[in-house]
Design a protein around this motif. Structure first.
Motif, PDB file in Angstrom:
ATOM      1  N   LEU A  34       0.830  -1.208   0.000  1.00  0.00           N
ATOM      2  CA  LEU A  34       0.000   0.000   0.000  1.00  0.00           C
ATOM      3  C   LEU A  34       0.866   1.260   0.000  1.00  0.00           C
ATOM      4  CD1 LEU A  34      -2.781  -1.182   2.470  1.00  0.00           C
ATOM      5  CD2 LEU A  34      -2.952  -0.953  -0.024  1.00  0.00           C
ATOM      6  N   ASP A  35       1.968   1.233   0.744  1.00  0.00           N
ATOM      7  CA  ASP A  35       2.883   2.380   0.750  1.00  0.00           C
ATOM      8  C   ASP A  35       3.533   2.575  -0.620  1.00  0.00           C
ATOM      9  OD1 ASP A  35       2.310   2.868   3.413  1.00  0.00           O
ATOM     10  OD2 ASP A  35       4.171   1.965   4.170  1.00  0.00           O
ATOM     11  N   THR A  36       3.864   1.475  -1.283  1.00  0.00           N
ATOM     12  CA  THR A  36       4.441   1.555  -2.635  1.00  0.00           C
ATOM     13  C   THR A  36       3.475   2.272  -3.564  1.00  0.00           C
ATOM     14  OG1 THR A  36       5.693  -0.493  -2.312  1.00  0.00           O
ATOM     15  CG2 THR A  36       5.326   0.193  -4.585  1.00  0.00           C
ATOM     16  N   ARG A  37       2.211   1.900  -3.477  1.00  0.00           N
ATOM     17  CA  ARG A  37       1.192   2.519  -4.328  1.00  0.00           C
ATOM     18  C   ARG A  37       1.030   4.007  -4.007  1.00  0.00           C
ATOM     19  NH1 ARG A  37      -1.269   2.923  -9.158  1.00  0.00           N
ATOM     20  NH2 ARG A  37      -3.476   3.282  -8.949  1.00  0.00           N
ATOM     21  N   LYS A  38       0.998   4.355  -2.717  1.00  0.00           N
ATOM     22  CA  LYS A  38       0.851   5.766  -2.325  1.00  0.00           C
ATOM     23  C   LYS A  38       2.023   6.598  -2.836  1.00  0.00           C
ATOM     24  CE  LYS A  38      -1.813   4.809   1.826  1.00  0.00           C
ATOM     25  NZ  LYS A  38      -1.752   4.673   3.283  1.00  0.00           N
ATOM     26  N   LEU A  39       3.211   6.061  -2.708  1.00  0.00           N
ATOM     27  CA  LEU A  39       4.398   6.766  -3.192  1.00  0.00           C
ATOM     28  C   LEU A  39       4.349   6.932  -4.708  1.00  0.00           C
ATOM     29  CD1 LEU A  39       7.039   5.031  -0.916  1.00  0.00           C
ATOM     30  CD2 LEU A  39       6.483   7.481  -0.903  1.00  0.00           C
ATOM     31  N   GLN A  40       3.926   5.892  -5.406  1.00  0.00           N
ATOM     32  CA  GLN A  40       3.817   5.965  -6.863  1.00  0.00           C
ATOM     33  C   GLN A  40       2.791   7.019  -7.257  1.00  0.00           C
ATOM     34  OE1 GLN A  40       0.857   4.308  -8.721  1.00  0.00           O
ATOM     35  NE2 GLN A  40       1.606   5.575 -10.378  1.00  0.00           N
ATOM     36  N   GLN A  41       1.646   7.023  -6.593  1.00  0.00           N
ATOM     37  CA  GLN A  41       0.600   7.992  -6.915  1.00  0.00           C
ATOM     38  C   GLN A  41       1.044   9.418  -6.633  1.00  0.00           C
ATOM     39  OE1 GLN A  41      -2.569   6.182  -4.577  1.00  0.00           O
ATOM     40  NE2 GLN A  41      -3.625   5.573  -6.453  1.00  0.00           N
ATOM     41  N   ALA A  42       1.940   9.587  -5.659  1.00  0.00           N
ATOM     42  CA  ALA A  42       2.460  10.911  -5.314  1.00  0.00           C
ATOM     43  C   ALA A  42       3.605  11.326  -6.244  1.00  0.00           C
ATOM     44  CB  ALA A  42       2.927  10.934  -3.864  1.00  0.00           C
ATOM     45  N   GLY A  43       3.955  10.463  -7.187  1.00  0.00           N
ATOM     46  CA  GLY A  43       5.041  10.781  -8.118  1.00  0.00           C
ATOM     47  C   GLY A  43       6.420  10.570  -7.539  1.00  0.00           C
ATOM     48  N   GLN A  44       6.509   9.862  -6.435  1.00  0.00           N
ATOM     49  CA  GLN A  44       7.793   9.571  -5.808  1.00  0.00           C
ATOM     50  C   GLN A  44       8.262   8.198  -6.298  1.00  0.00           C
ATOM     51  OE1 GLN A  44       6.190  10.338  -1.780  1.00  0.00           O
ATOM     52  NE2 GLN A  44       7.899  11.788  -1.594  1.00  0.00           N
ATOM     53  N   TRP A  45       8.685   8.178  -7.554  1.00  0.00           N
ATOM     54  CA  TRP A  45       8.980   6.938  -8.236  1.00  0.00           C
ATOM     55  C   TRP A  45      10.145   6.163  -7.615  1.00  0.00           C
ATOM     56  CZ3 TRP A  45       5.439   5.216 -11.511  1.00  0.00           C
ATOM     57  CH2 TRP A  45       4.542   6.137 -12.038  1.00  0.00           C
ATOM     58  N   ASP A  46      11.230   6.850  -7.298  1.00  0.00           N
ATOM     59  CA  ASP A  46      12.395   6.162  -6.724  1.00  0.00           C
ATOM     60  C   ASP A  46      12.064   5.571  -5.356  1.00  0.00           C
ATOM     61  OD1 ASP A  46      13.926   6.789  -8.969  1.00  0.00           O
ATOM     62  OD2 ASP A  46      14.699   8.644  -8.074  1.00  0.00           O
ATOM     63  N   GLU A  47      11.340   6.338  -4.553  1.00  0.00           N
ATOM     64  CA  GLU A  47      10.938   5.863  -3.225  1.00  0.00           C
ATOM     65  C   GLU A  47       9.966   4.689  -3.345  1.00  0.00           C
ATOM     66  OE1 GLU A  47      10.912   8.987  -4.288  1.00  0.00           O
ATOM     67  OE2 GLU A  47      12.087  10.188  -2.879  1.00  0.00           O
ATOM     68  N   SER A  48       9.093   4.774  -4.337  1.00  0.00           N
ATOM     69  CA  SER A  48       8.131   3.694  -4.576  1.00  0.00           C
ATOM     70  C   SER A  48       8.862   2.411  -4.966  1.00  0.00           C
ATOM     71  CB  SER A  48       7.152   4.115  -5.678  1.00  0.00           C
ATOM     72  OG  SER A  48       6.195   3.116  -5.900  1.00  0.00           O
TER      73      SER A  48
END
Length: 135
Positions: A34-48
């Protein structure tokens, strides 16, 4: 007799601890998914992408801690091939989508990844092990 009781108690505690490790690792994997998805949706690709790797690690640890599980039918199932299929299929697709910063491809990959999780839990007769919907 006393020695047998001690051995049986130790075995029982070890089995319980193994179940707790599995449960803990899978709950951690779900949070990380779920955190991976939230990071991706926020445009934080490297963190995701980094979080996705941590998710994979949690799933891998769970399988390594108890690779053989009883299925819904009572048969012993080696979960290592299921893990390999997950890693080489939907997880690899998610990783590629995140690396390419492709939002639509990652959305599809998240859906496939979650479905493979649900399928594995179903095969193992663990429908109570719910996998959260991915927003």
């Amino acid at each position: 007799m006393k020695r047998l009781l001690v051995i049986l108690s130790a075995f029982s505690l070890a089995s319980c601890a193994m179940m707790n490790i599995n449960s803990h690792c899978m709950k951690a994997a779900q949070r990380k998914m779920l955190d991976t998805r939230k990071l991706q949706q926020a445009g934080q690709w490297d963190e995701s992408l980094a979080m996705a790797e941590r998710m994979r690690s949690s799933v891998s640890k769970s399988v390594a801690s108890a690779p053989n599980q009883k299925s819904a039918a009572g048969m012993l199932v080696d979960t290592r091939p299921l893990l390999a299929a997950w890693e080489n299929g939907p997880f690899a697709e998610l990783k590629t989508a995140l690396q390419k910063r492709d939002a639509s491809r990652s959305t599809a990959a998240f859906a496939s990844l979650r479905q493979q999780c649900v399928n594995c839990h179903t095969v193992l007769g663990k429908p109570q092990a719910q996998v959260s919907e991915i927003p």
